[in-house]
Design a protein around this motif. Structure first.
Motif, PDB file in Angstrom:
ATOM      1  N   ARG A 400     -17.058  -3.261  14.905  1.00 33.84           N
ATOM      2  CA  ARG A 400     -16.602  -4.376  14.071  1.00 33.84           C
ATOM      3  C   ARG A 400     -17.530  -5.584  14.062  1.00 33.84           C
ATOM      4  NH1 ARG A 400     -10.756  -5.094  13.148  1.00 33.84           N
ATOM      5  NH2 ARG A 400     -11.185  -7.235  13.756  1.00 33.84           N
ATOM      6  N   VAL A 401     -18.271  -5.768  15.158  1.00 37.11           N
ATOM      7  CA  VAL A 401     -19.124  -6.952  15.240  1.00 37.11           C
ATOM      8  C   VAL A 401     -20.423  -6.679  14.469  1.00 37.11           C
ATOM      9  CG1 VAL A 401     -20.452  -6.419  17.327  1.00 37.11           C
ATOM     10  CG2 VAL A 401     -19.813  -8.769  16.857  1.00 37.11           C
ATOM     11  N   GLY A 402     -20.988  -7.697  13.840  1.00 34.86           N
ATOM     12  CA  GLY A 402     -22.274  -7.525  13.161  1.00 34.86           C
ATOM     13  C   GLY A 402     -22.151  -6.908  11.783  1.00 34.86           C
ATOM     14  N   LYS A 403     -23.289  -6.870  11.076  1.00 33.49           N
ATOM     15  CA  LYS A 403     -23.304  -6.349   9.712  1.00 33.49           C
ATOM     16  C   LYS A 403     -23.835  -4.923   9.707  1.00 33.49           C
ATOM     17  CE  LYS A 403     -23.988 -10.891   7.587  1.00 33.49           C
ATOM     18  NZ  LYS A 403     -24.932 -11.746   8.326  1.00 33.49           N
ATOM     19  N   SER A 404     -23.859  -4.323   8.510  1.00 33.90           N
ATOM     20  CA  SER A 404     -24.240  -2.909   8.436  1.00 33.90           C
ATOM     21  C   SER A 404     -25.672  -2.691   8.926  1.00 33.90           C
ATOM     22  CB  SER A 404     -24.083  -2.393   7.005  1.00 33.90           C
ATOM     23  OG  SER A 404     -24.897  -3.164   6.142  1.00 33.90           O
ATOM     24  N   GLU A 405     -26.552  -3.699   8.701  1.00 36.54           N
ATOM     25  CA  GLU A 405     -27.946  -3.499   9.140  1.00 36.54           C
ATOM     26  C   GLU A 405     -28.084  -3.548  10.670  1.00 36.54           C
ATOM     27  OE1 GLU A 405     -26.937  -6.148   7.269  1.00 36.54           O
ATOM     28  OE2 GLU A 405     -28.104  -7.967   7.717  1.00 36.54           O
ATOM     29  N   HIS A 406     -27.017  -3.955  11.358  1.00 36.37           N
ATOM     30  CA  HIS A 406     -27.071  -4.017  12.826  1.00 36.37           C
ATOM     31  C   HIS A 406     -26.566  -2.735  13.485  1.00 36.37           C
ATOM     32  CE1 HIS A 406     -26.324  -8.524  11.897  1.00 36.37           C
ATOM     33  NE2 HIS A 406     -27.616  -8.277  11.903  1.00 36.37           N
ATOM     34  N   LYS A 407     -26.031  -1.830  12.648  1.00 32.76           N
ATOM     35  CA  LYS A 407     -25.312  -0.668  13.198  1.00 32.76           C
ATOM     36  C   LYS A 407     -26.131   0.134  14.211  1.00 32.76           C
ATOM     37  CE  LYS A 407     -21.294  -1.079  11.419  1.00 32.76           C
ATOM     38  NZ  LYS A 407     -21.261  -2.472  11.903  1.00 32.76           N
ATOM     39  N   ASP A 408     -27.394   0.412  13.861  1.00 35.75           N
ATOM     40  CA  ASP A 408     -28.199   1.260  14.750  1.00 35.75           C
ATOM     41  C   ASP A 408     -28.391   0.611  16.115  1.00 35.75           C
ATOM     42  OD1 ASP A 408     -28.354   3.182  12.879  1.00 35.75           O
ATOM     43  OD2 ASP A 408     -30.377   2.653  12.167  1.00 35.75           O
ATOM     44  N   SER A 409     -28.699  -0.694  16.097  1.00 39.95           N
ATOM     45  CA  SER A 409     -28.918  -1.398  17.365  1.00 39.95           C
ATOM     46  C   SER A 409     -27.630  -1.465  18.172  1.00 39.95           C
ATOM     47  CB  SER A 409     -29.434  -2.811  17.101  1.00 39.95           C
ATOM     48  OG  SER A 409     -30.556  -2.760  16.263  1.00 39.95           O
ATOM     49  N   LEU A 410     -26.496  -1.658  17.473  1.00 38.22           N
ATOM     50  CA  LEU A 410     -25.218  -1.718  18.181  1.00 38.22           C
ATOM     51  C   LEU A 410     -24.891  -0.364  18.811  1.00 38.22           C
ATOM     52  CD1 LEU A 410     -23.287  -3.889  15.599  1.00 38.22           C
ATOM     53  CD2 LEU A 410     -23.605  -4.478  18.001  1.00 38.22           C
ATOM     54  N   ARG A 411     -25.209   0.704  18.084  1.00 42.81           N
ATOM     55  CA  ARG A 411     -24.933   2.034  18.630  1.00 42.81           C
ATOM     56  C   ARG A 411     -25.788   2.273  19.873  1.00 42.81           C
ATOM     57  NH1 ARG A 411     -26.106   5.346  14.490  1.00 42.81           N
ATOM     58  NH2 ARG A 411     -24.322   4.509  13.361  1.00 42.81           N
ATOM     59  N   LYS A 412     -26.996   1.732  19.851  1.00 44.24           N
ATOM     60  CA  LYS A 412     -27.882   1.927  20.999  1.00 44.24           C
ATOM     61  C   LYS A 412     -27.299   1.253  22.246  1.00 44.24           C
ATOM     62  CE  LYS A 412     -32.646   1.804  22.413  1.00 44.24           C
ATOM     63  NZ  LYS A 412     -33.359   0.557  22.727  1.00 44.24           N
ATOM     64  N   LEU A 413     -26.782   0.027  22.072  1.00 42.04           N
ATOM     65  CA  LEU A 413     -26.159  -0.662  23.208  1.00 42.04           C
ATOM     66  C   LEU A 413     -24.967   0.144  23.714  1.00 42.04           C
ATOM     67  CD1 LEU A 413     -25.852  -3.108  25.097  1.00 42.04           C
ATOM     68  CD2 LEU A 413     -24.431  -4.181  23.355  1.00 42.04           C
ATOM     69  N   GLN A 414     -24.192   0.677  22.764  1.00 40.72           N
ATOM     70  CA  GLN A 414     -23.028   1.476  23.140  1.00 40.72           C
ATOM     71  C   GLN A 414     -23.445   2.677  23.992  1.00 40.72           C
ATOM     72  OE1 GLN A 414     -20.365   2.539  19.842  1.00 40.72           O
ATOM     73  NE2 GLN A 414     -20.155   4.555  20.776  1.00 40.72           N
TER      74      GLN A 414
END
Ligand SMILES: [Zn+2]
Length: 441
Positions: A400-414
């Motif tokens: 939910r946090v961040g925009k669509s262009e952040h998805k890859d980086s967020l998945r990496k943190l996950q």
């Protein structure tokens, strides 16, 4: 109190008074201002009243001014020249030169050898400080030449050594000084047992000289890559330096890596670090003590590695002591978080992540209670911590946090945080990122 006791106390008081009365008027002289009197004219650094002058709004005595000059000269010098001279019959110690002359020594700290004019003393010795090539500038007959690496890294601004407040201002985020202390683990044991039956005086002295080359020579060159690093001391087997706080853990890590390379990654020769964070105006000796305590905590770290207990080889930062290998993982989490903030994910991410960490901590505490009360087997305990509420909260939050262009980086943190054991590093990593992104104040 009974009469006897009272009498004893009175007796002591009288004895004390008598002792002072024997001093006569001298005792009063002790408490009177020395020197010219009138306005307080004592040195604000050491409280001496000898030849006090105001420099940049601070009153300093002759000795303090001269020690400051010595510091500036030493930070720039290429050569240390020592000349043996006849000690003067009477010395009025005003500056450091006067003090040394009383010992029959004249000292020059110069950039070029030609800047030192001998005063006709008996013996001159010139030591090159940053280079082993001590014959490069020509040879004066009768002089002795050599080199002696000086551990040195001094941040300057317009030719002046920066003070600690200026260094603190250079940090990212929160304005603090990082005080870093490091020393070699188990050095005594290393010297006693490291060489085993092959131990000899010459081998031991080679070992100690090699360590000294690392700490006196090499550390200075590592510091050059970290602007703002002020190397207060480095030699023997330990070092003490001050820098903008955010550079302290990076510098510590780099020194640990270089040290590992220096000892050919021998797992028995390791180094630990302690970092304290203090405001720019904090007294240095107290900061040194705090960093020393942090170093002690690092030395207490024990964990299992390949079935054996490994001690030390650790760092204490932000009040948490951990092995360097764990610190590397914590740093990875922090770099991932910083990367997200850098590409524009709102800073509220830090709060969300902290909440996830709290959930994990609560799950861990409940599980520990169940484990201790015998309601849970150890295998279930491990599962209970690792697969609890925090996991789905993490996944949910990072979607939910961040925009669509952040998805890859967020998945990496996950992915990083779902690796076993990583979530317990989330708390310190979030704190680290929070300090580094805090509005300057
Ligand atoms: Zn002074």
């Amino acid at each position: 109190m009974d009469a006897q006791g009272g009498g004893a106390v009175r007796g002591t008081c009288e004895a004390k008074e008598r002792r002072f009365s024997e001093l006569g008027d001298e005792v009063h002289a002790l408490f009177e201002p020395q020197g010219e009197g009138g306005e307080p004219r004592f040195c604000q650094v050491c409280h001496s009243e000898r030849d006090v002058r105001e420099v940049d709004g601070i009153r300093k005595c002759a000795l303090c001014r001269s020690l400051e000059k010595l510091g500036e000269e030493a930070s720039r010098a290429e050569w240390l020249v020592l000349e043996e001279v006849e000690p003067p019959s009477e010395v009025k110690p005003l500056g450091y030169e006067d003090v040394l002359s009383a010992f029959g020594l004249r000292v020059g700290l110069v950039r070029k050898l030609s800047q030192f004019k001998p005063s006709g003393g008996n013996f001159v010795r010139a030591l090159r400080l940053r280079d082993a090539d001590f014959l490069g500038e020509g040879v004066n007959p009768g002089w002795a030449y050599g080199f002696d690496f000086q551990a040195r890294a001094v941040p300057t601004h317009d030719g002046h050594i920066k003070d600690f407040s200026e260094i603190a201002e250079e940090g990212r985020g929160i304005k603090r000084l990082g005080v870093l202390r490091m020393d070699v683990d188990n050095l005594g044991r290393l010297f006693r047992e490291g060489l085993g039956a092959r131990a000899s005086m010459s081998r031991l002295s080679t070992m100690s000289r090699s360590l000294s080359i690392f700490f006196k020579g090499y550390i200075s060159s590592i510091c050059e890559d970290f602007p703002g690093a002020y190397l207060t001391y480095s030699g023997g087997d330990d070092l003490f330096l001050v820098c903008p706080w955010d550079r302290a853990p990076e510098l510590g890590l780099r020194i640990r890596e270089e040290f590992g390379r220096f000892v050919c990654d021998n797992p028995n020769v390791t180094i630990s670090a302690g970092i304290a964070m203090v405001p720019g105006k904090y007294p240095l000796y107290r900061a040194a003590r705090l960093a020393g305590e942090a170093l002690e905590e690092a030395k207490d770290v024990r964990r299992e590695r390949d079935g054996a207990v490994v001690e030390k080889d650790a760092i204490s930062f932000l009040g948490q002591a951990m092995g360097w290998e764990v610190f590397g993982e914590m740093r990875e989490v922090k770099l991932n978080i910083m990367g997200l903030l850098d590409i524009g994910v709102p800073r509220g991410l830090l709060t969300r992540l902290w909440e996830i960490y709290e959930l994990y901590r609560r799950a861990e505490m409940t599980a520990v209670e169940d484990l201790l009360s015998g309601e849970m087997a150890f295998r279930e305990y491990v599962k209970a911590i690792h697969y609890s509420k925090w996991q789905w909260r993490l996944v949910y939050t990072l979607i939910r946090v961040g925009k669509s262009e952040h998805k890859d980086s967020l998945r990496k943190l996950q992915e990083v945080l779902l690796r076993e054991g990583m979530v317990r590093l989330l708390g310190p990593a979030v704190r680290w990122a929070e300090f580094e992104t805090r509005e300057a104040r």
